[in-house]
Design an enzyme around this catalytic site. Structure first.
Site, PDB file in Angstrom:
ATOM      1  N   GLY A  69      51.848 -19.883  35.999  1.00 12.75           N
ATOM      2  CA  GLY A  69      51.946 -21.043  36.896  1.00 12.75           C
ATOM      3  C   GLY A  69      52.327 -20.650  38.306  1.00 12.75           C
ATOM      4  O   GLY A  69      53.265 -21.207  38.881  1.00 12.75           O
ATOM      5  N   SER A  91      50.353 -20.599  41.185  1.00 11.41           N
ATOM      6  CA  SER A  91      49.533 -21.027  42.325  1.00 11.41           C
ATOM      7  C   SER A  91      50.378 -21.692  43.398  1.00 11.41           C
ATOM      8  O   SER A  91      49.996 -21.724  44.568  1.00 11.41           O
ATOM      9  CB  SER A  91      48.438 -21.984  41.850  1.00 11.41           C
ATOM     10  OG  SER A  91      49.015 -23.124  41.249  1.00 11.41           O
ATOM     11  N   ARG A  92      51.535 -22.222  43.006  1.00 14.28           N
ATOM     12  CA  ARG A  92      52.362 -22.948  43.988  1.00 14.28           C
ATOM     13  C   ARG A  92      53.836 -22.898  43.571  1.00 14.28           C
ATOM     14  O   ARG A  92      54.181 -22.351  42.523  1.00 14.28           O
ATOM     15  CB  ARG A  92      51.894 -24.392  44.092  1.00 14.28           C
ATOM     16  CG  ARG A  92      52.121 -25.171  42.803  1.00 14.28           C
ATOM     17  CD  ARG A  92      51.687 -26.607  42.921  1.00 14.28           C
ATOM     18  NE  ARG A  92      52.430 -27.442  41.977  1.00 14.28           N
ATOM     19  CZ  ARG A  92      52.251 -28.737  41.811  1.00 14.28           C
ATOM     20  NH1 ARG A  92      51.346 -29.371  42.520  1.00 14.28           N
ATOM     21  NH2 ARG A  92      52.986 -29.416  40.951  1.00 14.28           N
ATOM     22  N   ASP A 111      45.680 -21.664  30.280  1.00 11.38           N
ATOM     23  CA  ASP A 111      46.627 -22.728  29.946  1.00 11.38           C
ATOM     24  C   ASP A 111      47.604 -22.108  28.944  1.00 11.38           C
ATOM     25  O   ASP A 111      47.237 -21.824  27.803  1.00 11.38           O
ATOM     26  CB  ASP A 111      45.861 -23.909  29.330  1.00 11.38           C
ATOM     27  CG  ASP A 111      46.787 -25.022  28.863  1.00 11.38           C
ATOM     28  OD1 ASP A 111      47.994 -24.777  28.686  1.00 11.38           O
ATOM     29  OD2 ASP A 111      46.289 -26.147  28.667  1.00 11.38           O
ATOM     30  N   ASN A 136      57.123 -18.899  34.047  1.00  5.58           N
ATOM     31  CA  ASN A 136      57.503 -19.925  35.022  1.00  5.58           C
ATOM     32  C   ASN A 136      56.777 -21.250  34.809  1.00  5.58           C
ATOM     33  O   ASN A 136      57.294 -22.299  35.160  1.00  5.58           O
ATOM     34  CB  ASN A 136      57.193 -19.383  36.435  1.00  5.58           C
ATOM     35  CG  ASN A 136      57.214 -20.470  37.479  1.00  5.58           C
ATOM     36  OD1 ASN A 136      58.269 -20.894  37.931  1.00  5.58           O
ATOM     37  ND2 ASN A 136      56.033 -20.966  37.862  1.00  5.58           N
ATOM     38  N   SER A 171      66.333 -24.055  33.461  1.00  5.75           N
ATOM     39  CA  SER A 171      66.755 -25.109  34.402  1.00  5.75           C
ATOM     40  C   SER A 171      68.215 -25.447  34.140  1.00  5.75           C
ATOM     41  O   SER A 171      68.711 -25.269  33.012  1.00  5.75           O
ATOM     42  CB  SER A 171      65.919 -26.370  34.185  1.00  5.75           C
ATOM     43  OG  SER A 171      66.502 -27.471  34.846  1.00  5.75           O
ATOM     44  N   TYR A 218      62.804 -32.623  28.128  1.00  6.92           N
ATOM     45  CA  TYR A 218      62.827 -31.555  29.143  1.00  6.92           C
ATOM     46  C   TYR A 218      64.052 -30.659  28.936  1.00  6.92           C
ATOM     47  O   TYR A 218      63.931 -29.430  28.927  1.00  6.92           O
ATOM     48  CB  TYR A 218      62.827 -32.176  30.548  1.00  6.92           C
ATOM     49  CG  TYR A 218      62.771 -31.147  31.661  1.00  6.92           C
ATOM     50  CD1 TYR A 218      61.614 -30.411  31.891  1.00  6.92           C
ATOM     51  CD2 TYR A 218      63.881 -30.902  32.472  1.00  6.92           C
ATOM     52  CE1 TYR A 218      61.558 -29.457  32.900  1.00  6.92           C
ATOM     53  CE2 TYR A 218      63.827 -29.945  33.495  1.00  6.92           C
ATOM     54  CZ  TYR A 218      62.663 -29.241  33.698  1.00  6.92           C
ATOM     55  OH  TYR A 218      62.613 -28.292  34.695  1.00  6.92           O
ATOM     56  N   ALA A 271      65.802 -30.124  26.255  1.00  5.37           N
ATOM     57  CA  ALA A 271      65.683 -29.327  25.024  1.00  5.37           C
ATOM     58  C   ALA A 271      64.742 -28.143  25.234  1.00  5.37           C
ATOM     59  O   ALA A 271      64.994 -27.031  24.759  1.00  5.37           O
ATOM     60  CB  ALA A 271      65.196 -30.208  23.877  1.00  5.37           C
ATOM     61  N   LYS A 304      64.177 -26.579  28.002  1.00 12.64           N
ATOM     62  CA  LYS A 304      64.797 -25.587  28.896  1.00 12.64           C
ATOM     63  C   LYS A 304      65.997 -24.906  28.226  1.00 12.64           C
ATOM     64  O   LYS A 304      66.259 -23.726  28.468  1.00 12.64           O
ATOM     65  CB  LYS A 304      65.192 -26.255  30.216  1.00 12.64           C
ATOM     66  CG  LYS A 304      63.981 -26.686  31.047  1.00 12.64           C
ATOM     67  CD  LYS A 304      63.174 -25.466  31.489  1.00 12.64           C
ATOM     68  CE  LYS A 304      61.889 -25.794  32.177  1.00 12.64           C
ATOM     69  NZ  LYS A 304      61.152 -24.616  32.615  1.00 12.64           N
TER      70      LYS A 304
HETATM   71  P1  NAD Z   1      55.330 -26.913  40.228  1.00 12.96           P
HETATM   72  O1  NAD Z   1      54.847 -28.135  39.556  1.00 12.96           O
HETATM   73  O2  NAD Z   1      55.208 -26.805  41.702  1.00 12.96           O
HETATM   74  O3  NAD Z   1      54.691 -25.613  39.573  1.00 12.96           O
HETATM   75  C1  NAD Z   1      54.507 -25.501  38.190  1.00 12.96           C
HETATM   76  C2  NAD Z   1      53.319 -24.602  37.984  1.00 12.96           C
HETATM   77  O4  NAD Z   1      53.071 -24.477  36.579  1.00 12.96           O
HETATM   78  C3  NAD Z   1      52.057 -25.192  38.618  1.00 12.96           C
HETATM   79  O5  NAD Z   1      51.374 -24.162  39.288  1.00 12.96           O
HETATM   80  C4  NAD Z   1      51.276 -25.691  37.410  1.00 12.96           C
HETATM   81  O6  NAD Z   1      49.886 -25.684  37.623  1.00 12.96           O
HETATM   82  C5  NAD Z   1      51.687 -24.659  36.378  1.00 12.96           C
HETATM   83  N1  NAD Z   1      51.432 -25.125  35.019  1.00 12.96           N
HETATM   84  C6  NAD Z   1      51.760 -26.315  34.458  1.00 12.96           C
HETATM   85  N2  NAD Z   1      51.293 -26.369  33.204  1.00 12.96           N
HETATM   86  C7  NAD Z   1      50.654 -25.189  32.960  1.00 12.96           C
HETATM   87  C8  NAD Z   1      49.969 -24.652  31.850  1.00 12.96           C
HETATM   88  N3  NAD Z   1      49.842 -25.342  30.721  1.00 12.96           N
HETATM   89  N4  NAD Z   1      49.444 -23.394  31.958  1.00 12.96           N
HETATM   90  C9  NAD Z   1      49.557 -22.687  33.100  1.00 12.96           C
HETATM   91  N5  NAD Z   1      50.200 -23.158  34.192  1.00 12.96           N
HETATM   92  C10 NAD Z   1      50.734 -24.398  34.117  1.00 12.96           C
HETATM   93  O7  NAD Z   1      56.843 -26.757  39.796  1.00 12.96           O
HETATM   94  P2  NAD Z   1      57.994 -25.748  40.242  1.00 12.96           P
HETATM   95  O8  NAD Z   1      59.061 -26.548  40.825  1.00 12.96           O
HETATM   96  O9  NAD Z   1      57.461 -24.589  40.989  1.00 12.96           O
HETATM   97  O10 NAD Z   1      58.493 -25.317  38.777  1.00 12.96           O
HETATM   98  C11 NAD Z   1      58.302 -24.044  38.227  1.00 12.96           C
HETATM   99  C12 NAD Z   1      59.252 -23.873  37.056  1.00 12.96           C
HETATM  100  O11 NAD Z   1      60.594 -24.038  37.512  1.00 12.96           O
HETATM  101  C13 NAD Z   1      59.054 -24.886  35.930  1.00 12.96           C
HETATM  102  O12 NAD Z   1      59.167 -24.230  34.685  1.00 12.96           O
HETATM  103  C14 NAD Z   1      60.218 -25.835  36.100  1.00 12.96           C
HETATM  104  O13 NAD Z   1      60.629 -26.415  34.884  1.00 12.96           O
HETATM  105  C15 NAD Z   1      61.281 -24.932  36.677  1.00 12.96           C
HETATM  106  N6  NAD Z   1      62.290 -25.643  37.453  1.00 12.96           N
HETATM  107  C16 NAD Z   1      61.942 -26.362  38.558  1.00 12.96           C
HETATM  108  C17 NAD Z   1      62.930 -27.033  39.258  1.00 12.96           C
HETATM  109  C18 NAD Z   1      62.623 -27.838  40.476  1.00 12.96           C
HETATM  110  O14 NAD Z   1      63.480 -28.627  40.902  1.00 12.96           O
HETATM  111  N7  NAD Z   1      61.495 -27.687  41.129  1.00 12.96           N
HETATM  112  C19 NAD Z   1      64.269 -26.963  38.824  1.00 12.96           C
HETATM  113  C20 NAD Z   1      64.575 -26.216  37.706  1.00 12.96           C
HETATM  114  C21 NAD Z   1      63.578 -25.550  37.008  1.00 12.96           C
END
Ligand code: NAD
Length: 240
Positions: free
Chosen positions: A8, A10-11, A59, A86, A139, A152, A154, A156
């Site tokens: 994941g 890309s962003r 995926d 991630n 998280s 969510y 559970a 994490k």
């Molecule tokens: P985001 O939505 O910007 O990025 C998540 C990435 O995962 C995206 O690129 C999405 O396309 C990819 N993704 C989703 N489902 C997928 C799949 N089935 N297969 C492959 N890729 C998939 O979110 P983010 O904030 O960058 O979050 C990244 C990680 O950090 C996540 O696991 C999230 O739970 C964790 N996190 C985020 C936060 C927050 O506040 N942003 C806080 C704590 C933990």
């Protein structure tokens, strides 16, 4: 040359981790499931900085895709040094009785089972190499419950147990397994309204930047005496 997979990426946080891994000398897999354009931009950003990156669609909630992701890396670079699990989704906030079976399975399927699938596929090769680094992006919700819902939290919390268990199992193979538990991070994962609200919960008065999570990942990879650890990156919101 060391190779790294960031699921994941890309962003958001995944992208920040991929950029930091490239900066520290890794050839990086940018994995995406839908947004090919964003993933391509991440690859270009790494290449324009002099790094090496490849794009792989997968995926992670499908075992076949996870296996294929790892095999493509082996074909290309012949080894896997780093896996960062991630990829994840943040479901809509729900009370327990409003969580459907499908939603529970979707959250678990991507956040936890995806971590299991990618790790299982990569560890086969890491064991043969007798080296490897795995970092799971959990998280603060996995530690204190969080506000989104039990599904969510559970998923994490499951990643933290998975991390500790594998740290024990894989230490004899010189494979370290750690996690990062971010508080809210400034990505598209969260709405602007939620970001403003959550900033107030941090002792530092703001949410994290994705690069701050990426730095914790690099620290865990570089410090060769840490395994089974989960690092908080939450501005002091939750301490343990
Ligand atoms: P985001 O939505 O910007 O990025 C998540 C990435 O995962 C995206 O690129 C999405 O396309 C990819 N993704 C989703 N489902 C997928 C799949 N089935 N297969 C492959 N890729 C998939 O979110 P983010 O904030 O960058 O979050 C990244 C990680 O950090 C996540 O696991 C999230 O739970 C964790 N996190 C985020 C936060 C927050 O506040 N942003 C806080 C704590 C933990």
């Amino acid at each position: 040359m060391k190779s790294a997979i960031v699921t994941g990426s890309s962003r958001g946080i995944g992208k920040a981790i991929a950029l930091e891994l490239a900066r520290t000398g890794h050839s990086v897999v940018i994995n995406y499931d839908r947004d090919e354009m964003a993933a391509r931009h991440t690859v270009e950003e790494i290449e324009s900085g002099g790094g090496e990156a490849i794009l792989i669609k997968a995926d992670v909630s499908w075992n076949e895709d996870a296996e294929n992701l790892v095999e493509q890396v082996m074909d290309r670079w012949g080894r896997i040094d780093v896996l960062v699990n991630n990829a994840g989704i943040l479901p809509n906030p729900r009370k327990l009785e409003d969580i459907s079976d499908q939603e529970w399975d979707r959250v678990m399927g991507i956040n936890l089972k995806g971590t299991f699938y990618c790790t299982r596929a990569a560890v086969r090769h890491m064991k043969k190499q007798r080296s490897g680094n795995i970092v799971n992006i959990s998280s603060v919700a996995g530690k204190e419950g969080g506000t989104v819902g039990a599904h969510y939290a559970a998923s994490k919390a499951g990643m933290i147990g998975f991390t500790k268990s594998l740290a024990r199992e894989l230490a004899p193979y010189n494979i370290r397994v750690n996690a990062v538990a971010p508080g809210p991070v400034d990505t598209e994962f969260l709405s602007e309204e939620l970001k403003a609200k959550l900033s107030k919960l941090s002792l530092l008065g703001r949410i994290a930047r994705p690069e701050e999570v990426a730095h914790a990942v690099i620290f865990l990879i570089e410090n060769e005496h840490i395994t089974g650890e989960t690092i908080n990156v939450n501005g002091g919101r939750y301490m343990d």
